[in-house]
Design an enzyme around this catalytic site. Structure first.
Site, PDB file in Angstrom:
ATOM      1  N   ASP A 104      56.362  17.174  63.697  1.00 48.74           N
ATOM      2  CA  ASP A 104      56.406  16.611  65.046  1.00 48.74           C
ATOM      3  C   ASP A 104      55.516  15.387  65.215  1.00 48.74           C
ATOM      4  O   ASP A 104      55.540  14.760  66.277  1.00 48.74           O
ATOM      5  CB  ASP A 104      55.977  17.671  66.073  1.00 48.74           C
ATOM      6  CG  ASP A 104      57.096  18.625  66.437  1.00 48.74           C
ATOM      7  OD1 ASP A 104      58.268  18.248  66.274  1.00 48.74           O
ATOM      8  OD2 ASP A 104      56.798  19.744  66.881  1.00 48.74           O
ATOM      9  N   GLU A 138      50.809  28.962  64.097  1.00 48.52           N
ATOM     10  CA  GLU A 138      50.850  27.586  64.608  1.00 48.52           C
ATOM     11  C   GLU A 138      50.372  27.609  66.054  1.00 48.52           C
ATOM     12  O   GLU A 138      51.092  28.032  66.959  1.00 48.52           O
ATOM     13  CB  GLU A 138      52.280  27.042  64.493  1.00 48.52           C
ATOM     14  CG  GLU A 138      52.415  25.554  64.824  1.00 48.52           C
ATOM     15  CD  GLU A 138      52.489  25.278  66.307  1.00 48.52           C
ATOM     16  OE1 GLU A 138      51.540  24.648  66.844  1.00 48.52           O
ATOM     17  OE2 GLU A 138      53.458  25.697  66.942  1.00 48.52           O
ATOM     18  N   ASP A 165      55.985  29.473  64.637  1.00 52.36           N
ATOM     19  CA  ASP A 165      55.903  28.312  65.512  1.00 52.36           C
ATOM     20  C   ASP A 165      55.561  28.758  66.936  1.00 52.36           C
ATOM     21  O   ASP A 165      56.047  29.786  67.412  1.00 52.36           O
ATOM     22  CB  ASP A 165      57.244  27.576  65.488  1.00 52.36           C
ATOM     23  CG  ASP A 165      57.175  26.229  66.182  1.00 52.36           C
ATOM     24  OD1 ASP A 165      56.400  25.379  65.733  1.00 52.36           O
ATOM     25  OD2 ASP A 165      57.907  26.036  67.174  1.00 52.36           O
TER      26      ASP A 165
END
Length: 491
Positions: free
Chosen positions: A395, A342, A295
């Site tokens: 998200d 990501e 992430d």
């Protein structure tokens, strides 16, 4: 130099948080429903189960602000399996009605006393447990002591602990350890329960040919066992207060940016130690998962820092990240790393160059494709083979929710790229478009296969409450769902 390790060609999977599975106890667990989900993946020719972080939940029940980056969330321990293993009795599991989505406080009040009871019934002389303690000594004791200290001193903040706890030395500290040895024992045994159940599930996934995709947050919480035990690896003062904190500037998700509040790494010290702390963390994740999604990968190229006393992220400074120097060192220690980078919100020259050098696949999101810009990298026609395509992420909105709330120009572009047919409803057309793109890997949130609207959204960035609670219905697996997934995936 590109690093070794490539994802299989032309494979797809499903994004499903473990907490989103059905269960009789208010939250998804490592129990039978997780095995049923793996069966669903196998039956529908899916290669991947992508999870959200499995670490203990932090502020706002977020898995991205955890008090530990090694421990597992105790709420995911399956109570029925504890009964199976003789650590609880069937009569211990009193009937209780839980809401459809996760009520975290209610689940904690119900489950934690039962897990504590199971630890009291557990034989510490168990050979597997002794091996677990040895294998995990690099993090487990620090975690157990830290969590015990937070409990004893009734705080969630590292900075509110007494100095002798922060120093981890002296007579008072030894008295604390001795007086609270039963609490420390509880945290260790509970982690054994979590990991024993997790690796049992992982073996089943391997038998079924399903690869588990884990999610490693880039930053750690300021109130975590990692900062407590590794102060020198973070930019914090003598009282453990961050000097700078992490976030992102104003973007698509928030006009004032996102002020995450995580401490910034002391990269100078990390580099001097050959990135030992970070590489140990990666090694741990590759024991747990077949593929690791990193992430906020862009922070390895450059990262945004904000002064710790600021109230939002509108003012900050970009700094250069560890870059290829870190990943080359990691590759020496972890051969055949399968990493998903990501890079959302980070499509700058520095990030692109780092992704190119590593050879890691980056992320494309179909919901981001409809800006009207013909150079938009999220347009399917722009995808390289070496990328991972999602309809949406944890998200973003569900795809049905996105379509219902799309602006006129977005709807016009969607209709042009993915015209709705009688056979496929609009969200399924986007999934079909993802499958037909050049992307070697496609991962679809379970909400999109179930045609769920924005009420099933997992997280709204910048909103501190009401997130992470979505769960599928108990009867979500149907022949219709299997047929839908299989029919689209075959494309």
């Amino acid at each position: 130099m590109q690093l070794k390790g490539k994802l299989p060609k032309k494979k797809s999977g499903i994004l499903m948080a473990l907490s989103s599975l059905p269960s009789n106890f208010g939250i998804g667990t490592l129990g039978i429903e997780a095995y049923r989900f793996i069966d669903l993946l196998c039956d529908t020719k899916q290669k991947y189960w992508q999870m959200l972080p499995l670490v203990p939940l932090g502020e706002g029940n977020s898995p991205y602000k955890s008090p530990s980056c090694y421990a597992g969330e105790m709420l995911y321990i399956d109570l029925d399996f504890l009964v199976r293993d003789g650590l609880l009795c069937e009569s211990d599991l009193q009937k209780s009605d839980f809401p459809e989505n996760v009520d975290f406080e209610r689940v904690r009040k119900y489950k934690l006393p039962l897990i504590k009871k199971a630890t009291e019934n557990f034989d510490e002389n168990c050979e597997d447990y002794r091996a677990f303690l040895l294998d995990n000594e690099y993090w487990l004791n620090d975690y157990a002591v830290f969590m015990t200290a937070l409990e004893v001193f009734k705080t969630e903040l590292l900075t509110e602990l007494p100095q002798y706890i922060l120093d981890r030395s002296g007579e008072d500290y030894e008295i604390f350890l001795n007086f609270n040895k039963d609490k420390i024992r509880f945290y260790k045994i509970a982690q054994y329960f979590f990991y024993a159940q997790y690796f049992e599930l992982k073996r089943y996934a391997e038998e079924k040919g399903v690869m588990l995709v884990g999610d490693i947050p880039f930053y750690v919480s300021p109130d975590s066992a990692e900062v407590f035990a590794n102060k020198e690896d973070f930019l914090v003062d003598d009282g453990f207060k961050p000097k700078l904190v992490a976030g992102v500037p104003p973007d698509y998700f928030s006009a004032t940016g996102q002020l995450w509040g995580n401490p910034i790494y002391n990269w100078e010290h990390l580099k001097a130690t050959d990135y030992k702390w970070w590489i140990n963390r990666l090694k741990h994740y590759f024991l747990l998962f077949d593929v690791v999604r990193v992430d906020h990968f862009r922070a390895f190229a450059d990262y945004y820092t904000i002064e710790a006393d600021k109230t939002d992220a509108t003012e900050g400074e970009w700094k250069s990240g560890a870059g290829m120097d870190f990943w080359e060192e990691a590759a020496k220690n972890i051969p055949e790393m399968l990493v998903i980078a990501e890079d959302l919100g980070g499509e700058t020259g520095l990030v692109k160059e780092l992704i190119k050098e590593t050879g890691f696949p980056n992320i494309k999101v179909l919901q981001f494709a409809f800006s009207g810009d013909s150079n938009n990298p999220h347009l399917p026609e722009k995808y390289p083979e070496n990328c991972v395509c999602y309809t949406g992420t944890h998200d973003s909105n569900t795809t049905l929710g996105f379509i219902k709330n799309a602006l006129p120009y977005e709807k016009e572009m969607m209709d042009k790229l993915f015209p709705e047919t009688e056979e496929l409803k609009a969200p399924l057309n986007l999934i079909k478009g993802a499958m037909e793109s050049a992307a070697d890997t496609v991962i679809i949130p379970i909400q999109d296969y179930l045609l769920l609207d924005e009420s099933a959204r997992m997280n709204v960035p910048g909103i501190p409450k009401g997130n992470w609670s979505f769960r599928v219905k108990k009867d979500y697996i149907s022949e219709e769902l299997k047929s839908r997934i299989l029919r689209i995936a075959r494309k």
